[in-house]
Design a protein around this motif. Structure first.
Motif, short mmCIF file in Angstrom:
data_model
loop_
_atom_site.label_atom_id
_atom_site.label_comp_id
_atom_site.label_asym_id
_atom_site.label_seq_id
_atom_site.Cartn_x
_atom_site.Cartn_y
_atom_site.Cartn_z
N PHE A 92 -11.64 5.38 2.22
CA PHE A 92 -10.41 5.72 3.12
C PHE A 92 -10.64 7.38 3.73
O PHE A 92 -9.69 7.96 3.61
CB PHE A 92 -9.08 5.69 2.38
N SER A 147 -9.47 -4.59 -5.32
CA SER A 147 -8.38 -4.76 -4.59
C SER A 147 -8.20 -3.72 -3.44
O SER A 147 -7.64 -4.23 -2.42
CB SER A 147 -7.18 -4.33 -5.77
N ALA A 148 -8.56 -2.46 -3.66
CA ALA A 148 -8.46 -1.63 -2.62
C ALA A 148 -9.26 -1.88 -1.54
O ALA A 148 -8.92 -1.79 -0.18
CB ALA A 148 -8.77 -0.04 -2.89
N LYS A 149 -10.54 -2.55 -1.46
CA LYS A 149 -11.30 -2.77 -0.65
C LYS A 149 -10.85 -3.96 0.31
O LYS A 149 -10.86 -4.08 1.46
CB LYS A 149 -12.74 -3.36 -1.21
N LYS A 150 -9.92 -4.89 -0.37
CA LYS A 150 -9.27 -5.77 0.41
C LYS A 150 -7.74 -5.54 1.08
O LYS A 150 -7.22 -6.45 1.34
CB LYS A 150 -9.16 -7.07 -0.65
N LYS A 151 -7.52 -4.28 0.76
CA LYS A 151 -6.41 -3.75 1.03
C LYS A 151 -5.18 -4.23 0.56
O LYS A 151 -4.31 -4.84 1.19
CB LYS A 151 -6.11 -3.89 2.72
N GLN A 152 -5.31 -4.58 -0.77
CA GLN A 152 -4.21 -5.26 -1.59
C GLN A 152 -3.44 -4.19 -2.47
O GLN A 152 -3.80 -3.21 -2.59
CB GLN A 152 -4.90 -6.36 -2.37
N TYR A 197 -4.69 5.54 -1.81
CA TYR A 197 -4.98 5.16 -3.36
C TYR A 197 -5.15 6.33 -4.24
O TYR A 197 -5.74 7.25 -3.97
CB TYR A 197 -6.13 4.26 -3.08
N VAL A 245 -3.62 5.57 4.74
CA VAL A 245 -3.43 4.68 3.39
C VAL A 245 -3.93 5.50 2.30
O VAL A 245 -4.62 6.38 2.48
CB VAL A 245 -4.22 3.47 3.45
N GLU A 281 1.02 -8.42 -5.57
CA GLU A 281 0.49 -8.61 -4.02
C GLU A 281 1.47 -9.76 -3.50
O GLU A 281 1.56 -9.86 -2.51
CB GLU A 281 -0.97 -8.96 -4.25
N GLN A 319 0.95 -1.22 0.11
CA GLN A 319 -0.17 -0.14 -0.03
C GLN A 319 0.79 1.27 0.17
O GLN A 319 1.99 1.16 0.67
CB GLN A 319 -1.09 -0.07 1.18
N ALA A 369 -3.06 -0.28 -6.44
CA ALA A 369 -3.05 0.94 -5.74
C ALA A 369 -3.57 2.34 -6.48
O ALA A 369 -3.67 3.24 -5.85
CB ALA A 369 -1.41 1.30 -5.36
#
Length: 442
Positions: free
Chosen positions: A424, A372-377, A65, A63, A332, A51, A380
């Protein structure tokens, strides 16, 4: 008496400062004196595993994004005070769409009147002041910049110009542009350029570029490719050397390569992800090049229309979906670094059902990065190629657009910005907004 004298002397000084601030705030696009009013403080962008994060004044991390865009033309348009308002307008409108990062050229090499580097280590101060303005104006609008340092292509000089300079200096160098990645003299030219950029003191802000938080990252080269796949080891060594050199001069900023994202001959198990067999022969490899220690995040481009020209929209969508998935997963699980889709381009084409193909393809990338962002992966962010304003049509290409002239695309960009911000909302993306919030209408 001395106290009274100081008091009387202070009044004219305060009056002068007030007038100076007034002129800057109202006419700064046309003036070129040091900024007396500083925009709201920005923190430097860093990484925490997969991240992006921003460190605030209390050393707390938020964080970050990215929803952003490309406007490669900013420096050149900023050379002349009469056209700087177009740059200001681009940042203003980008900010109004909730975007936070812009990628642009910090290079222009050759003997043209508007080149930044007219000979190795010789610079046009007027053009440098144009770049000063771009950085200062981005900061004013709370936009961060990815600054690219050289072109793989011949446009604006590129690596071919460096090879020509070496030849003109009598250096025994191959005419192949792959010499850019291997010859010591040419590498020295490029390192000297890096040093000049990073140590440049902005004539408007007074900060060295290496100290400027409005710089998001340095990009080594736009879309590196080798003319021969046998030059792949030279490119790999070049990336390592140049990224390490930047880090030796600048510990504040991130570094990325500028890759298109093709998988090379070293990763044959990914060959089917490429848009064609040709992509593996260019000397680049997404995983190998991005895994280098001094590279902080991976970069990928996506041009399904250019890369698979004979495909219909459904096939292009399938390719793009797989392309994005693989790069997010590799960032990832393999690289363990963030990945930015730094150029996503599509031409405007409306089919028989009235659907805008560009919006359809862009939404695929946006949605996958959002998931991907929702899973914090590692997915970016996305930067669309490219946004324009009225009056800079000479920099247009088939993928360029004035977003506000295309309501459906404008809405798509804004909605993606807002859903990232809302997700976020305690992060830096909210804290830095200095205009009426486009997502909440406040």
């Amino acid at each position: 008496m001395e106290s009274l004298w100081k008091e009387r002397k202070a009044y004219p000084l305060l009056g002068f400062l007030s007038i100076a601030v007034f002129f800057y705030l109202n006419f700064c696009d046309d003036l070129a004196f040091p900024i007396l009013w500083q925009p709201k403080m920005m923190g430097f962008v860093g990484t925490n595993s997969t991240q992006f994060v921003i460190n605030d004044d209390n050393r707390e991390q938020s964080v970050f994004y990215v929803n952003g865009w490309n406007s490669y033309w900013l420096m050149e348009v900023s050379v002349w005070s009469t056209s700087r308002s177009k740059v200001s307008e681009m940042f203003r409108r980008g900010s109004l769409m909730g975007m936070t990062v812009c990628r642009t050229w910090a290079f222009s090499d050759g003997d043209r009147h508007d080149a930044l580097q007219i000979a190795p280590g010789v610079f046009n101060e007027m053009v440098f002041q144009g770049l000063d303005f771009v950085i200062a104006e981005a900061k004013k609008h709370q936009i961060r910049l990815i600054l690219c340092l050289v072109n793989n292509l011949d446009a604006f000089g590129g690596k071919d110009q460096y090879v020509k300079w070496a030849q003109e200096a009598g250096v025994d160098v191959s005419s192949s542009t792959d010499s850019f990645f291997s010859h010591p003299t040419i590498k020295r030219y490029y390192k000297n350029y890096i040093r000049a950029i990073l140590t440049r003191k902005n004539s408007l802000t007074g900060l060295r570029y290496s100290e400027e938080p409005a710089v998001f990252a340095w990009e080594l080269i736009n879309e590196p490719r080798c003319t021969s796949s046998s030059s792949a080891p030279f490119l790999q060594t070049w990336i390592t050397e140049m990224a390490a050199f930047i880090k030796s001069l600048d510990q504040n900023h991130l570094v990325t390569v500028g890759l298109e994202g093709f998988y090379g001959s070293q990763t044959t198990e990914r060959s089917g992800v490429n848009p064609g067999e040709w992509a593996a022969s260019l000397g680049t490899d997404f995983i190998q090049n991005s895994a280098i220690e001094y590279i902080d995040f991976a970069s990928v481009h996506a041009y399904p229309e250019s890369w698979i020209t004979d495909a219909d929209l459904e096939e292009k969508a399938r390719f793009l979906s797989r392309w994005v998935d693989y790069h997010i997963n590799d960032a990832e699980r393999v690289l363990k670094k963030p990945v930015l889709f730094t150029e996503v381009g599509s031409s405007l084409h409306t089919n028989n059902q009235g659907t805008n193909d560009r919006d359809f393809l862009l939404k695929i990338t946006y949605d996958k990065v959002y998931e991907s962002a929702k899973k914090k992966q590692a997915g970016a962010g996305v930067l669309i190629w490219q946004l324009m304003v009225e009056g800079v049509e000479s920099y247009n290409d088939e993928f360029s657009l004035v977003a506000w002239e295309h309501p459906s695309t404008y809405k798509l960009i804004l909605e993606h910005s807002c859903r990232l911000r809302i997700m976020f909302e305690k992060g830096e993306t909210n804290k830095e907004v200095n205009h009426a919030d486009p997502c909440f209408g406040s």
